[in-house]
Design an enzyme around this catalytic site. Structure first.
Site, PDB file in Angstrom:
ATOM      1  N   GLU A 171       3.856  -8.019 -15.119  1.00 57.58           N
ATOM      2  CA  GLU A 171       4.227  -6.880 -14.267  1.00 57.58           C
ATOM      3  C   GLU A 171       5.565  -6.277 -14.682  1.00 57.58           C
ATOM      4  O   GLU A 171       6.170  -5.500 -13.939  1.00 57.58           O
ATOM      5  CB  GLU A 171       4.258  -7.313 -12.793  1.00 57.58           C
ATOM      6  CG  GLU A 171       2.926  -7.812 -12.261  1.00 57.58           C
ATOM      7  CD  GLU A 171       2.047  -6.739 -11.614  1.00 57.58           C
ATOM      8  OE1 GLU A 171       2.577  -5.847 -10.960  1.00 57.58           O
ATOM      9  OE2 GLU A 171       0.810  -6.816 -11.786  1.00 57.58           O
ATOM     10  N   HIS A 245       6.850  -8.596  -6.114  1.00 59.55           N
ATOM     11  CA  HIS A 245       7.641  -8.612  -7.352  1.00 59.55           C
ATOM     12  C   HIS A 245       8.998  -9.240  -7.041  1.00 59.55           C
ATOM     13  O   HIS A 245       9.481  -9.149  -5.903  1.00 59.55           O
ATOM     14  CB  HIS A 245       7.905  -7.187  -7.871  1.00 59.55           C
ATOM     15  CG  HIS A 245       6.717  -6.495  -8.444  1.00 59.55           C
ATOM     16  ND1 HIS A 245       6.453  -5.166  -8.210  1.00 59.55           N
ATOM     17  CD2 HIS A 245       5.724  -6.945  -9.247  1.00 59.55           C
ATOM     18  CE1 HIS A 245       5.349  -4.814  -8.858  1.00 59.55           C
ATOM     19  NE2 HIS A 245       4.887  -5.876  -9.480  1.00 59.55           N
ATOM     20  N   CYS A 359      12.555   0.077  -8.035  1.00 58.64           N
ATOM     21  CA  CYS A 359      11.192   0.185  -8.605  1.00 58.64           C
ATOM     22  C   CYS A 359      11.054   1.447  -9.438  1.00 58.64           C
ATOM     23  O   CYS A 359      10.310   1.486 -10.409  1.00 58.64           O
ATOM     24  CB  CYS A 359      10.143   0.261  -7.511  1.00 58.64           C
ATOM     25  SG  CYS A 359      10.090  -1.135  -6.414  1.00 58.64           S
TER      26      CYS A 359
HETATM   27  O1  SUG Z   1       2.338  -2.168  -7.744  1.00 56.13           O
HETATM   28  N1  SUG Z   1       2.387   0.323  -5.301  1.00 56.13           N
HETATM   29  C1  SUG Z   1       3.063  -0.372  -6.365  1.00 56.13           C
HETATM   30  C2  SUG Z   1       4.522  -0.499  -6.044  1.00 56.13           C
HETATM   31  C3  SUG Z   1       5.297  -1.019  -7.220  1.00 56.13           C
HETATM   32  C4  SUG Z   1       6.713  -1.290  -6.877  1.00 56.13           C
HETATM   33  N2  SUG Z   1       7.413  -1.725  -8.000  1.00 56.13           N
HETATM   34  C5  SUG Z   1       8.360  -2.687  -8.019  1.00 56.13           C
HETATM   35  N3  SUG Z   1       8.507  -3.523  -7.042  1.00 56.13           N
HETATM   36  N4  SUG Z   1       9.062  -2.815  -9.089  1.00 56.13           N
HETATM   37  C6  SUG Z   1       2.432  -1.743  -6.591  1.00 56.13           C
HETATM   38  O2  SUG Z   1       2.049  -2.373  -5.593  1.00 56.13           O
HETATM   39  C7  SUG Z   1       0.497   1.461  -4.307  1.00 56.13           C
HETATM   40  C8  SUG Z   1      -0.523   2.449  -4.752  1.00 56.13           C
HETATM   41  C9  SUG Z   1      -1.368   2.957  -3.637  1.00 56.13           C
HETATM   42  O3  SUG Z   1      -1.680   2.188  -2.722  1.00 56.13           O
HETATM   43  O4  SUG Z   1      -1.714   4.145  -3.664  1.00 56.13           O
HETATM   44  C10 SUG Z   1       1.133   0.757  -5.485  1.00 56.13           C
HETATM   45  O5  SUG Z   1       0.543   0.622  -6.514  1.00 56.13           O
END
Ligand code: SUG
Length: 433
Positions: A171, A245, A359
């Site tokens: 990730e 994460h 993020c």
């Molecule tokens: O992978 N949300 C992302 C958020 C990522 C956040 N990144 C970090 N923490 N670095 C995930 O969960 C939601 C998409 C949706 O539901 O439409 C989403 O993918």
């Protein structure tokens, strides 16, 4: 060897929506099917870039990826027109329909892991993101972007993503912390994983996303000194509380490490080992009494973005949500004692999908010689801001809901935006094969 940390900032795309696809991500689940505003989201991400640049950070723009990815249903044999394909997908595979429209590439912290060797060679490995259907499609487009980030690649390697295998889910930098001693050349790297085949302690509510073996391969491919690398397992209770994460439970910058007391398994031992190897690390542990895990996730306190600005000042951006949750605000005030200044920023559109300030950016440690060969068209400037904002204002939808996913007209508009943005940024568009 003086490192500069590039802030590679994700520009939110025109198909930003709430599809509820983020596994173990409570904000994504809570806001599923609500109406999003791609325009507001993109303007919020641009405002962050402006602020960072004004403070003296080196900001680089990462544009949204090409969505909807119509090549995916085509490869599955859906070869009729766009409208027919979208309608067919809505009936046969609604999750895939949401995935091909996903704007999740905005979260640049998941796009890659980047490290710098002692000799000054920059290594970049795009994350395979294989934990979710809507994100696994990002890796090749991320590779396309990193392959155009510099005008010369003499001491830069862009590796292919770690091969897709259940034990090698990666990730990206959201699970990597680079700590460095500002008074010497010393540094250590901490790679955080959710599980490994040898793990004996698992979360019971959510599936861990990042596997230890992916980090081991990155350490090897990036030619890192394994003596200076630490592999830490996330605490299963944290994953079950919605910490999908590491950057939802810990933050780091230079010699400062701030984390929750329940971030890692056998955490006290881990911190002792770290301090033995790197006595210069300053750790600041937030207790569960100060900030219970559920409020850490709700406020996204740990997803703060720490940067070095003008005159070597350390600045920090917290999500605005932290200012209204008293426990989180208390922790912000404590961290304020360790840095020059703290700021609260409105990133609600991204936050509602589980993406805070950290993020939305990828930290890339580079040397002056790398900065010199950065593609000029990708470096943030007031002029670039105006050009991007113009496209956003004119072409991005004010609102976007899951009903729009079956609209061929929306698809056409989104693809037009993509080509306009890539033209301004002088990037070759991704060509799916
Ligand atoms: O992978 N949300 C992302 C958020 C990522 C956040 N990144 C970090 N923490 N670095 C995930 O969960 C939601 C998409 C949706 O539901 O439409 C989403 O993918």
């Amino acid at each position: 060897m003086t490192e500069t940390i590039l802030q590679i900032e994700g520009l939110v795309g025109p198909t930003h929506h709430y599809a509820g696809l983020g596994s173990g991500n409570l904000a994504s689940a809570t806001h599923a099917n609500q109406v999003a505003s791609p325009k507001q989201a993109a303007l919020q991400s641009l405002e962050k870039m402006r602020w960072l640049s004004d403070q003296g950070a080196e900001v680089v723009v990462m544009p949204p990826q090409c969505r909807p990815r119509l090549d995916i249903p085509t490869r599955l044999g859906m070869t009729r027109g766009v409208q027919e394909t979208l309608t067919e997908l809505a009936e046969s595979s609604p999750t895939l329909l949401r995935a091909i429209w996903s704007a999740s590439s905005m979260w640049a912290a998941n796009s890659a892991t980047t490290t710098l060797t002692q000799e000054g060679h920059l290594h970049i490995t795009p994350a395979n993101l294989l934990g979710s259907m809507h994100r696994v499609i990002e890796a090749q487009e991320s590779f396309n972007y990193f392959s155009q980030l510099f005008t010369k690649y003499d001491d830069v390697s862009v590796h292919p993503a770690i091969p897709v295998s259940a034990t090698q889910a990666d990730e990206g930098a959201a699970n990597h912390m680079h700590l460095s001693n500002p008074h010497s050349d010393e540094s250590v790297d901490i790679f955080v994983y959710g599980a490994s085949p040898a793990s004996t302690y698992f979360p019971t509510r959510f599936v861990p996303r990042h596997m230890r073996q992916a980090s081991e391969l990155i350490i090897q491919n990036h030619d890192l000194d394994s003596e200076r690398c630490f592999l830490w397992q996330q605490h299963p209770d944290a994953i079950d509380a919605g910490v999908f994460h590491n950057d939802v439970i810990a933050l780091s910058h230079r010699d400062l490490l701030v984390c929750h007391e329940k971030a890692y398994t056998k955490q006290t031992d881990k911190l002792h080992t770290l301090k033995d190897a790197a006595p210069w690390v300053k750790d600041h542990i937030i207790t569960g009494t100060e900030l219970p895990l559920n409020l850490a996730v709700k406020s996204y306190f740990f997803n703060a973005q720490l940067v070095t600005g003008h005159n070597d000042k350390t600045l920090i951006i917290f999500p605005q949500e932290c200012s209204v949750i008293p426990e989180a605000k208390y922790c912000c005030d404590r961290v304020a004692e360790l840095v020059h200044s703290i700021h609260f920023m409105d990133l609600k559109q991204s936050m509602q999908n589980g993406g805070g300030p950290a993020c939305l950016r990828l930290r890339m440690p580079v040397l002056k010689r790398h900065v010199k060969v950065l593609s000029p068209s990708l470096r943030y400037s007031v002029r670039l801001h105006q050009q991007l904002a113009q496209i956003v204002e004119k072409y991005y939808p004010d609102t976007f809901s899951v009903e729009d996913l079956t609209s061929a007209e929306q698809a056409e508009k989104a693809l037009e935006c993509y080509h306009l943005l890539y033209a301004v940024l002088k990037l070759k568009p991704y060509n799916p094969v």
